[in-house]
Scaffold this motif. Structure first.
Motif, PDB file in Angstrom:
ATOM      1  N   LYS A  64       5.780 -24.571  -4.728  1.00  0.00           N
ATOM      2  CA  LYS A  64       4.603 -24.045  -4.037  1.00  0.00           C
ATOM      3  C   LYS A  64       4.393 -22.565  -4.352  1.00  0.00           C
ATOM      4  O   LYS A  64       3.263 -22.105  -4.503  1.00  0.00           O
ATOM      5  CB  LYS A  64       4.761 -24.254  -2.532  1.00  0.00           C
ATOM      6  CG  LYS A  64       4.661 -25.716  -2.114  1.00  0.00           C
ATOM      7  CD  LYS A  64       4.876 -25.886  -0.622  1.00  0.00           C
ATOM      8  CE  LYS A  64       4.821 -27.356  -0.226  1.00  0.00           C
ATOM      9  NZ  LYS A  64       5.084 -27.564   1.216  1.00  0.00           N
ATOM     10  N   TRP A  67       3.047 -22.196  -7.918  1.00  0.00           N
ATOM     11  CA  TRP A  67       1.783 -22.890  -8.157  1.00  0.00           C
ATOM     12  C   TRP A  67       1.927 -23.973  -9.230  1.00  0.00           C
ATOM     13  O   TRP A  67       1.121 -24.079 -10.140  1.00  0.00           O
ATOM     14  CB  TRP A  67       0.685 -21.900  -8.560  1.00  0.00           C
ATOM     15  CG  TRP A  67       0.370 -20.926  -7.475  1.00  0.00           C
ATOM     16  CD1 TRP A  67       0.873 -19.673  -7.343  1.00  0.00           C
ATOM     17  CD2 TRP A  67      -0.476 -21.136  -6.345  1.00  0.00           C
ATOM     18  NE1 TRP A  67       0.391 -19.081  -6.198  1.00  0.00           N
ATOM     19  CE2 TRP A  67      -0.451 -19.942  -5.569  1.00  0.00           C
ATOM     20  CE3 TRP A  67      -1.271 -22.198  -5.910  1.00  0.00           C
ATOM     21  CZ2 TRP A  67      -1.175 -19.802  -4.393  1.00  0.00           C
ATOM     22  CZ3 TRP A  67      -1.993 -22.047  -4.738  1.00  0.00           C
ATOM     23  CH2 TRP A  67      -1.945 -20.871  -3.995  1.00  0.00           C
ATOM     24  N   LYS A  70      -0.150 -30.011  -8.506  1.00  0.00           N
ATOM     25  CA  LYS A  70      -0.026 -30.845  -7.308  1.00  0.00           C
ATOM     26  C   LYS A  70       0.533 -32.231  -7.642  1.00  0.00           C
ATOM     27  O   LYS A  70       1.260 -32.820  -6.842  1.00  0.00           O
ATOM     28  CB  LYS A  70      -1.391 -30.988  -6.632  1.00  0.00           C
ATOM     29  CG  LYS A  70      -1.886 -29.714  -5.962  1.00  0.00           C
ATOM     30  CD  LYS A  70      -3.193 -29.971  -5.235  1.00  0.00           C
ATOM     31  CE  LYS A  70      -3.683 -28.711  -4.529  1.00  0.00           C
ATOM     32  NZ  LYS A  70      -4.966 -28.931  -3.821  1.00  0.00           N
ATOM     33  N   ARG A  73       4.288 -32.001  -7.725  1.00  0.00           N
ATOM     34  CA  ARG A  73       4.834 -31.864  -6.373  1.00  0.00           C
ATOM     35  C   ARG A  73       4.765 -33.195  -5.629  1.00  0.00           C
ATOM     36  O   ARG A  73       5.697 -33.565  -4.901  1.00  0.00           O
ATOM     37  CB  ARG A  73       4.067 -30.786  -5.598  1.00  0.00           C
ATOM     38  CG  ARG A  73       4.191 -29.394  -6.187  1.00  0.00           C
ATOM     39  CD  ARG A  73       3.995 -28.320  -5.122  1.00  0.00           C
ATOM     40  NE  ARG A  73       2.712 -28.428  -4.443  1.00  0.00           N
ATOM     41  CZ  ARG A  73       1.627 -27.750  -4.793  1.00  0.00           C
ATOM     42  NH1 ARG A  73       1.671 -26.931  -5.830  1.00  0.00           N
ATOM     43  NH2 ARG A  73       0.506 -27.883  -4.125  1.00  0.00           N
TER      44      ARG A  73
END
Length: 297
Positions: A64, A67, A70, A73
């Motif tokens: 996180k 960056w 997504k 993650r």
């Protein structure tokens, strides 16, 4: 997003788990034999299942801040979430198989029970969500009531799954994974709930859930600390064994990730590149569930 990458996430949590389990069991047994320690293959299988579930909390925190994508993650967190359920289900099956002579029939029974626990958990989780969705419709932005409902949902789903699994029926015994049932109920309900609550209530609930998760993890480590102080083991020998098995765990993790995802890339519309696979492999940390299973033993 979860539906788009469900196949690789679920494959890592099932096929990858079984691949790494077989690698660590066979080669771990051989390594220990070189040191004069002869353990049955069943014990090595049980050992790997104990440490097989990944919990990339630290990795996700770094991701996180840096960056990272997504999608990456989501895969790390999704594998960890489903891995908990499959690891505990496989552990319970292996524990039952170990108590009986290991034969082809008992092995097939164990495999069928493992699949049954996963499918049963999905069905029960979806069923609980359908029931709870009608209850949620009557609540209008009351954070205390909604938090209480999430606690009831989690415990009711898990305890109901355990109750069904441990209640013998007339013709058949049904096996359901409580963790998988709870995970599916939570995922679907959380997605549905976002359209029913205000941002203020959602923020309040998010803070509460993080705090409750922190307390639960802390209790697990306190229990393990209290248990370890009563155990004696030879310091000199144990560190060599720990070092060897740690390297083997890394190798098994490499095999489970690359051997699972590489063939899947031929069927995915958006393949997972080798760089992402490398980062998935690096999220091999073990955390609370491994300690919980050890405490159960």
């Amino acid at each position: 997003a979860l539906k788009r990458d469900y196949l690789p996430i679920r494959s890592l949590a099932t096929v990858g788990l079984l691949l790494s389990t077989s690698i660590i069991a066979r080669w771990g047994q051989r390594l220990l034999r070189l040191m004069g320690i002869d353990l049955p293959i069943e014990i090595m299988l049980l050992f790997w299942v104990i440490i097989s579930s990944t919990d990339p909390v630290a990795i996700l925190s770094i991701a996180k801040e840096m960056w990272l994508p997504k999608r990456l993650r989501l895969m790390l967190e999704g594998e960890s979430l489903f891995n908990d359920g499959t690891a505990l289900a496989l552990f319970l099956v292996l524990l039952e198989v170990i108590n009986n002579p290991l034969t082809l029939s008992s092995g097939l029974w164990g495999l069928m029970t493992f699949v049954e626990m996963i499918i049963g958990g999905i069905i029960l989780g979806v069923g609980i969500w359908v029931w709870f969705s009608y209850v949620i419709r009557t609540i209008n932005n009351d954070e205390h009531t909604e938090i209480a409902l999430t606690m009831i949902l989690a415990h009711l789903t898990f305890l109901l799954a355990e109750r069904i699994s441990h209640t013998p029926m007339r013709w058949v015994t049904i096996h359901i994974s409580g963790i998988i049932a709870t995970a599916y109920a939570a995922i679907i309900l959380g997605n549905f709930w976002k359209t029913k609550i205000s941002p203020k209530v959602e923020h309040y609930m998010e803070k509460f859930r993080w705090f409750f998760s922190f307390v639960c993890n802390s209790l697990v480590f306190l229990l393990m600390g209290m248990m370890i102080q009563t155990i004696w083991f030879p310091q000199a020998d144990i560190w060599v064994i720990i070092g060897m098995l740690t390297i083997l765990v890394l190798i098994a993790r490499i095999g489970s990730v690359y051997m699972t995802i590489t063939p899947l890339n031929f069927f995915l519309t958006k393949p997972i590149p080798p760089q992402r696979q490398f980062l998935i492999w690096r999220s091999w940390l073990r955390w609370a569930l491994a300690l919980v299973i050890a405490i159960l033993i």
